[in-house]
Write a protein that holds these residues in place. Structure first.
Motif, PDB file in Angstrom:
ATOM      1  N   THR A 137     -35.954 -17.048 -17.071  1.00 42.86           N
ATOM      2  CA  THR A 137     -35.018 -16.676 -15.775  1.00 42.86           C
ATOM      3  C   THR A 137     -35.173 -17.902 -15.135  1.00 42.86           C
ATOM      4  OG1 THR A 137     -37.083 -15.744 -14.619  1.00 42.86           O
ATOM      5  CG2 THR A 137     -35.880 -14.111 -15.878  1.00 42.86           C
ATOM      6  N   MET A 138     -34.050 -18.323 -14.597  1.00 41.91           N
ATOM      7  CA  MET A 138     -34.081 -19.405 -13.885  1.00 41.91           C
ATOM      8  C   MET A 138     -33.360 -19.588 -12.666  1.00 41.91           C
ATOM      9  SD  MET A 138     -34.202 -23.031 -14.717  1.00 41.91           S
ATOM     10  CE  MET A 138     -34.183 -23.161 -16.606  1.00 41.91           C
ATOM     11  N   ASP A 139     -33.922 -19.885 -11.436  1.00 42.29           N
ATOM     12  CA  ASP A 139     -33.449 -20.298 -10.576  1.00 42.29           C
ATOM     13  C   ASP A 139     -32.559 -21.463 -10.230  1.00 42.29           C
ATOM     14  OD1 ASP A 139     -33.459 -19.762  -7.396  1.00 42.29           O
ATOM     15  OD2 ASP A 139     -34.985 -21.052  -7.113  1.00 42.29           O
ATOM     16  N   ILE A 140     -31.680 -21.488  -9.206  1.00 38.08           N
ATOM     17  CA  ILE A 140     -30.581 -22.366  -9.307  1.00 38.08           C
ATOM     18  C   ILE A 140     -30.980 -23.315  -8.679  1.00 38.08           C
ATOM     19  CG2 ILE A 140     -28.433 -23.031  -8.551  1.00 38.08           C
ATOM     20  CD1 ILE A 140     -27.191 -20.224  -9.473  1.00 38.08           C
ATOM     21  N   THR A 141     -31.419 -23.093  -7.165  1.00 34.66           N
ATOM     22  CA  THR A 141     -31.652 -24.278  -6.101  1.00 34.66           C
ATOM     23  C   THR A 141     -33.363 -24.399  -6.162  1.00 34.66           C
ATOM     24  OG1 THR A 141     -30.227 -23.146  -5.004  1.00 34.66           O
ATOM     25  CG2 THR A 141     -31.106 -25.190  -3.884  1.00 34.66           C
ATOM     26  N   MET A 142     -33.770 -25.476  -6.666  1.00 33.78           N
ATOM     27  CA  MET A 142     -35.067 -26.017  -6.899  1.00 33.78           C
ATOM     28  C   MET A 142     -35.124 -27.702  -6.715  1.00 33.78           C
ATOM     29  SD  MET A 142     -36.490 -23.983 -10.141  1.00 33.78           S
ATOM     30  CE  MET A 142     -35.166 -24.800 -11.283  1.00 33.78           C
ATOM     31  N   PRO A 143     -36.149 -28.216  -6.161  1.00 36.53           N
ATOM     32  CA  PRO A 143     -36.366 -29.369  -6.098  1.00 36.53           C
ATOM     33  C   PRO A 143     -36.609 -30.199  -7.398  1.00 36.53           C
ATOM     34  CG  PRO A 143     -38.590 -28.322  -5.340  1.00 36.53           C
ATOM     35  CD  PRO A 143     -37.561 -27.106  -5.759  1.00 36.53           C
ATOM     36  N   MET A 157     -27.276 -14.876  -2.608  1.00 31.47           N
ATOM     37  CA  MET A 157     -25.738 -14.747  -2.239  1.00 31.47           C
ATOM     38  C   MET A 157     -25.131 -15.771  -1.750  1.00 31.47           C
ATOM     39  SD  MET A 157     -25.666 -11.603  -2.647  1.00 31.47           S
ATOM     40  CE  MET A 157     -24.189 -10.753  -1.834  1.00 31.47           C
ATOM     41  N   GLY A 158     -23.876 -16.161  -2.240  1.00 32.22           N
ATOM     42  CA  GLY A 158     -23.150 -17.144  -1.769  1.00 32.22           C
ATOM     43  C   GLY A 158     -23.328 -18.153  -2.801  1.00 32.22           C
ATOM     44  N   GLN A 159     -23.693 -18.261  -4.050  1.00 38.52           N
ATOM     45  CA  GLN A 159     -23.952 -19.370  -4.980  1.00 38.52           C
ATOM     46  C   GLN A 159     -23.094 -19.163  -6.122  1.00 38.52           C
ATOM     47  OE1 GLN A 159     -28.240 -19.422  -5.589  1.00 38.52           O
ATOM     48  NE2 GLN A 159     -28.496 -21.101  -4.405  1.00 38.52           N
ATOM     49  N   GLN A 160     -21.851 -18.623  -5.777  1.00 36.53           N
ATOM     50  CA  GLN A 160     -20.954 -18.212  -6.991  1.00 36.53           C
ATOM     51  C   GLN A 160     -20.767 -19.452  -7.737  1.00 36.53           C
ATOM     52  OE1 GLN A 160     -20.869 -16.456  -4.083  1.00 36.53           O
ATOM     53  NE2 GLN A 160     -20.545 -14.391  -4.464  1.00 36.53           N
ATOM     54  N   THR A 161     -20.275 -20.395  -7.119  1.00 36.81           N
ATOM     55  CA  THR A 161     -19.870 -21.588  -7.826  1.00 36.81           C
ATOM     56  C   THR A 161     -20.906 -22.341  -8.771  1.00 36.81           C
ATOM     57  OG1 THR A 161     -18.647 -22.175  -5.503  1.00 36.81           O
ATOM     58  CG2 THR A 161     -18.490 -23.844  -7.321  1.00 36.81           C
ATOM     59  N   MET A 162     -22.295 -22.371  -8.264  1.00 42.19           N
ATOM     60  CA  MET A 162     -23.375 -22.848  -8.813  1.00 42.19           C
ATOM     61  C   MET A 162     -23.545 -21.870 -10.175  1.00 42.19           C
ATOM     62  SD  MET A 162     -25.862 -24.559  -6.385  1.00 42.19           S
ATOM     63  CE  MET A 162     -25.894 -23.557  -4.734  1.00 42.19           C
ATOM     64  N   LYS A 204     -26.614 -17.253 -20.060  1.00 40.00           N
ATOM     65  CA  LYS A 204     -25.916 -15.835 -20.562  1.00 40.00           C
ATOM     66  C   LYS A 204     -25.904 -15.022 -19.583  1.00 40.00           C
ATOM     67  CE  LYS A 204     -26.992 -16.750 -24.981  1.00 40.00           C
ATOM     68  NZ  LYS A 204     -25.997 -17.524 -25.587  1.00 40.00           N
ATOM     69  N   ASP A 205     -26.454 -15.134 -18.312  1.00 46.39           N
ATOM     70  CA  ASP A 205     -26.033 -13.902 -17.413  1.00 46.39           C
ATOM     71  C   ASP A 205     -26.908 -14.429 -16.163  1.00 46.39           C
ATOM     72  OD1 ASP A 205     -25.236 -11.545 -16.186  1.00 46.39           O
ATOM     73  OD2 ASP A 205     -26.482 -10.282 -17.661  1.00 46.39           O
ATOM     74  N   PHE A 206     -26.544 -13.803 -15.055  1.00 48.77           N
ATOM     75  CA  PHE A 206     -27.113 -13.876 -13.781  1.00 48.77           C
ATOM     76  C   PHE A 206     -27.530 -12.833 -13.077  1.00 48.77           C
ATOM     77  CE2 PHE A 206     -22.867 -13.270 -12.681  1.00 48.77           C
ATOM     78  CZ  PHE A 206     -22.744 -12.992 -11.443  1.00 48.77           C
ATOM     79  N   ILE A 207     -28.827 -12.880 -12.280  1.00 53.90           N
ATOM     80  CA  ILE A 207     -29.038 -11.754 -11.312  1.00 53.90           C
ATOM     81  C   ILE A 207     -29.059 -12.167  -9.959  1.00 53.90           C
ATOM     82  CG2 ILE A 207     -30.032 -10.258 -13.053  1.00 53.90           C
ATOM     83  CD1 ILE A 207     -32.838 -11.930 -12.559  1.00 53.90           C
ATOM     84  N   VAL A 208     -28.917 -11.366  -9.188  1.00 57.97           N
ATOM     85  CA  VAL A 208     -28.629 -11.947  -7.650  1.00 57.97           C
ATOM     86  C   VAL A 208     -30.019 -11.532  -6.875  1.00 57.97           C
ATOM     87  CG1 VAL A 208     -27.511 -11.805  -5.515  1.00 57.97           C
ATOM     88  CG2 VAL A 208     -26.177 -12.060  -7.789  1.00 57.97           C
ATOM     89  N   LYS A 209     -30.466 -12.494  -6.098  1.00 55.61           N
ATOM     90  CA  LYS A 209     -31.851 -12.032  -5.071  1.00 55.61           C
ATOM     91  C   LYS A 209     -31.194 -11.164  -3.917  1.00 55.61           C
ATOM     92  CE  LYS A 209     -33.803 -16.440  -6.314  1.00 55.61           C
ATOM     93  NZ  LYS A 209     -34.593 -17.577  -5.828  1.00 55.61           N
ATOM     94  N   PRO A 210     -31.475 -10.134  -3.404  1.00 56.09           N
ATOM     95  CA  PRO A 210     -33.137  -9.782  -3.765  1.00 56.09           C
ATOM     96  C   PRO A 210     -32.942  -8.975  -5.080  1.00 56.09           C
ATOM     97  CG  PRO A 210     -32.151  -8.494  -1.950  1.00 56.09           C
ATOM     98  CD  PRO A 210     -31.374  -9.538  -2.075  1.00 56.09           C
ATOM     99  N   PHE A 211     -33.841  -9.176  -5.937  1.00 56.25           N
ATOM    100  CA  PHE A 211     -33.854  -8.596  -7.345  1.00 56.25           C
ATOM    101  C   PHE A 211     -34.139  -6.926  -7.266  1.00 56.25           C
ATOM    102  CE2 PHE A 211     -35.826 -12.848  -8.300  1.00 56.25           C
ATOM    103  CZ  PHE A 211     -34.494 -13.380  -8.483  1.00 56.25           C
ATOM    104  N   GLN A 212     -33.162  -6.456  -8.134  1.00 54.78           N
ATOM    105  CA  GLN A 212     -33.368  -4.977  -8.292  1.00 54.78           C
ATOM    106  C   GLN A 212     -33.906  -5.002  -9.650  1.00 54.78           C
ATOM    107  OE1 GLN A 212     -29.358  -4.384  -7.132  1.00 54.78           O
ATOM    108  NE2 GLN A 212     -29.938  -2.799  -5.930  1.00 54.78           N
TER     109      GLN A 212
END
Length: 119
Positions: A51-57, A83-88, A98-106
């Motif tokens: 599971t990989m976060d998009i925005t990280m230092p 939310m709002g990171q669709q482009t990324m 393969k896929d993506f999940i959106v925060k807050p996680f369910q």
């Protein structure tokens, strides 16, 4: 038992995902707070899914996806986005996620994405 690597710069988010996974029979083999560490752990542990976060230092999730897929073209990676990171998210999918999940996680959505990725 499927082995998972969790990558997020927020310890709280890693803890949340870890909790969901461990309660549902997955083994968390590593946690990373940036892309460099994620690539390093991936190479050592060879997890079934990431599971990989998009925005990280230091190295963001998209760069990390590319680096992991270069090492293992069959890597199964699920992006975690706010939310709002669709482009990324689209960039990440093009890079091989393969896929993506959106925060807050369910919990259900997290499990569904991971089970689907593992096949």
């Amino acid at each position: 038992m499927s082995r998972v690597l969790i990558v997020d710069d927020a310890a709280f988010m890693r803890m949340m995902i870890k909790d969901i996974l461990e309660k549902n029979g997955f083994e968390v083999v590593g946690e990373a707070s940036n892309g460099f560490k994620a690539v390093e752990i991936y190479k050592n542990e060879k997890p079934d899914v990431v599971t990989m976060d998009i925005t990280m230092p230091d190295m963001d999730g998209i760069e990390a996806v590319k680096a992991i897929r270069e090492f293992d073209s069959n890597a199964k990676i699920i992006m975690c986005s706010a939310m709002g990171q669709q482009t990324m998210v689209m960039d990440a999918i093009r890079a091989g996620a393969k896929d993506f999940i959106v925060k807050p996680f369910q919990a259900e959505r997290v499990l569904e994405a991971i089970r689907k990725a593992i096949g």
